[in-house]
Design a protein around this motif. Sequence first.
Motif, PDB file in Angstrom:
ATOM      1  N   GLN A 132       0.993  -1.346   0.130  1.00 29.76           N
ATOM      2  CA  GLN A 132       0.009  -0.092   0.040  1.00 29.76           C
ATOM      3  C   GLN A 132       0.921   1.188  -0.080  1.00 29.76           C
ATOM      4  O   GLN A 132       1.577   1.287   1.064  1.00 29.76           O
ATOM      5  N   ARG A 133       0.852   1.801  -1.139  1.00 30.88           N
ATOM      6  CA  ARG A 133       1.727   3.013  -1.207  1.00 30.88           C
ATOM      7  C   ARG A 133       0.947   4.362  -1.571  1.00 30.88           C
ATOM      8  O   ARG A 133      -0.158   4.371  -2.315  1.00 30.88           O
ATOM      9  N   ARG A 134       1.263   5.385  -1.120  1.00 32.32           N
ATOM     10  CA  ARG A 134       0.513   6.871  -1.113  1.00 32.32           C
ATOM     11  C   ARG A 134       0.979   7.193  -2.672  1.00 32.32           C
ATOM     12  O   ARG A 134       2.046   7.070  -3.315  1.00 32.32           O
ATOM     13  N   ARG A 135      -0.123   7.661  -3.451  1.00 30.11           N
ATOM     14  CA  ARG A 135      -0.096   8.051  -4.905  1.00 30.11           C
ATOM     15  C   ARG A 135      -0.108   9.478  -4.928  1.00 30.11           C
ATOM     16  O   ARG A 135      -0.841  10.019  -4.271  1.00 30.11           O
ATOM     17  N   ILE A 136       0.513  10.157  -5.876  1.00 30.37           N
ATOM     18  CA  ILE A 136       0.430  11.536  -6.409  1.00 30.37           C
ATOM     19  C   ILE A 136      -0.926  11.558  -7.199  1.00 30.37           C
ATOM     20  O   ILE A 136      -1.444  10.707  -8.145  1.00 30.37           O
ATOM     21  N   THR A 137      -2.207  12.327  -6.581  1.00 30.55           N
ATOM     22  CA  THR A 137      -3.314  12.542  -7.239  1.00 30.55           C
ATOM     23  C   THR A 137      -3.715  13.922  -7.654  1.00 30.55           C
ATOM     24  O   THR A 137      -3.169  14.791  -7.055  1.00 30.55           O
ATOM     25  N   VAL A 138      -4.297  14.086  -8.507  1.00 32.38           N
ATOM     26  CA  VAL A 138      -4.809  15.248  -8.907  1.00 32.38           C
ATOM     27  C   VAL A 138      -6.521  15.906  -8.643  1.00 32.38           C
ATOM     28  O   VAL A 138      -7.051  14.937  -8.226  1.00 32.38           O
ATOM     29  N   HIS A 139      -6.574  16.936  -8.551  1.00 33.21           N
ATOM     30  CA  HIS A 139      -8.031  17.581  -8.427  1.00 33.21           C
ATOM     31  C   HIS A 139      -8.921  17.337  -9.561  1.00 33.21           C
ATOM     32  O   HIS A 139      -8.333  17.390 -10.770  1.00 33.21           O
ATOM     33  N   GLN A 140     -10.240  17.207  -9.231  1.00 33.29           N
ATOM     34  CA  GLN A 140     -11.083  16.855 -10.396  1.00 33.29           C
ATOM     35  C   GLN A 140     -11.108  18.086 -11.484  1.00 33.29           C
ATOM     36  O   GLN A 140     -11.250  17.781 -12.460  1.00 33.29           O
ATOM     37  N   GLU A 141     -10.951  19.213 -10.931  1.00 33.67           N
ATOM     38  CA  GLU A 141     -11.086  20.566 -11.866  1.00 33.67           C
ATOM     39  C   GLU A 141      -9.688  21.033 -12.263  1.00 33.67           C
ATOM     40  O   GLU A 141      -9.637  22.277 -12.567  1.00 33.67           O
ATOM     41  N   ALA A 142      -8.551  20.484 -11.872  1.00 36.43           N
ATOM     42  CA  ALA A 142      -7.322  20.861 -12.257  1.00 36.43           C
ATOM     43  C   ALA A 142      -7.287  20.998 -13.918  1.00 36.43           C
ATOM     44  O   ALA A 142      -7.976  20.500 -14.444  1.00 36.43           O
TER      45      ALA A 142
END
Length: 245
Positions: A132-142
């Motif tokens: 289980q690793r933390r991922r880079i995630t983007v905003h829905q409205e980016a």
Amino acid sequence: MYTQERTTMSNLVVGGPVAVNSYDNTIVAALLENRPVMLVHALNGGYLRPAELRAESHDKGVKLATALDPATKEAKGHLWYVTPAGYFGQRPLYFIESAAGQATPEPAGATGAAGATEADAGRGDDGTPKPQRRRITVHQEAPRSTADVVQVGLPGKVGDKWRGKNGAPEDTQLWVVTVTPWGGITFVPITHPDAILGFKDHTVGAESEVRLTYNWGGDFTGTVINTFYPRLPNEWNVPYHHVFT
């Protein structure tokens, strides 16, 4: 929507007729072998690291660091896994996963009071639970300026606006990774193909904050300011500007 297939060498290069040569062994190690690498910026040689190294953090971003301090090195904050995540059409997709705060899955058959955890990452080909690793995630409205901040966290623990829509909760964590003509790689979020992983105010320097910016390069290769060179941990001193010298 997304097919789970193995990435072949022929599918590595999606930015044009760019050969992956012997100097780019680390690109192969990162994209094919899923080995942890540093993501070194093409301009100043700084590397990406989570703003917060603790496993409990799921709402902080990513920054560019120019010195590898002992605390970051011990926590593996300088290392990332570029993990295959299927395909969108002919383009391979990846997760960008931090090695910092990686959690070891519970043994098979062991569950908590509420059963399997929300952050269950599934199982590998050999049936063992994936880390289980933390991922880079983007905003829905980016990449709107009010929503261009990325978060590093587990899929079910990032902010609500950083979670996918339309029944695909991990959409906002999927990236098209492109090998560029100048020998690095760039990251374009599948939810916003007009955007690319870059920096606040398009400024590259010590402590620069990673943001999702409009892709002025016009295609998946972006520009040099969006380019990173994967480097194995023992290659920290390899010249990052080799294509310019």
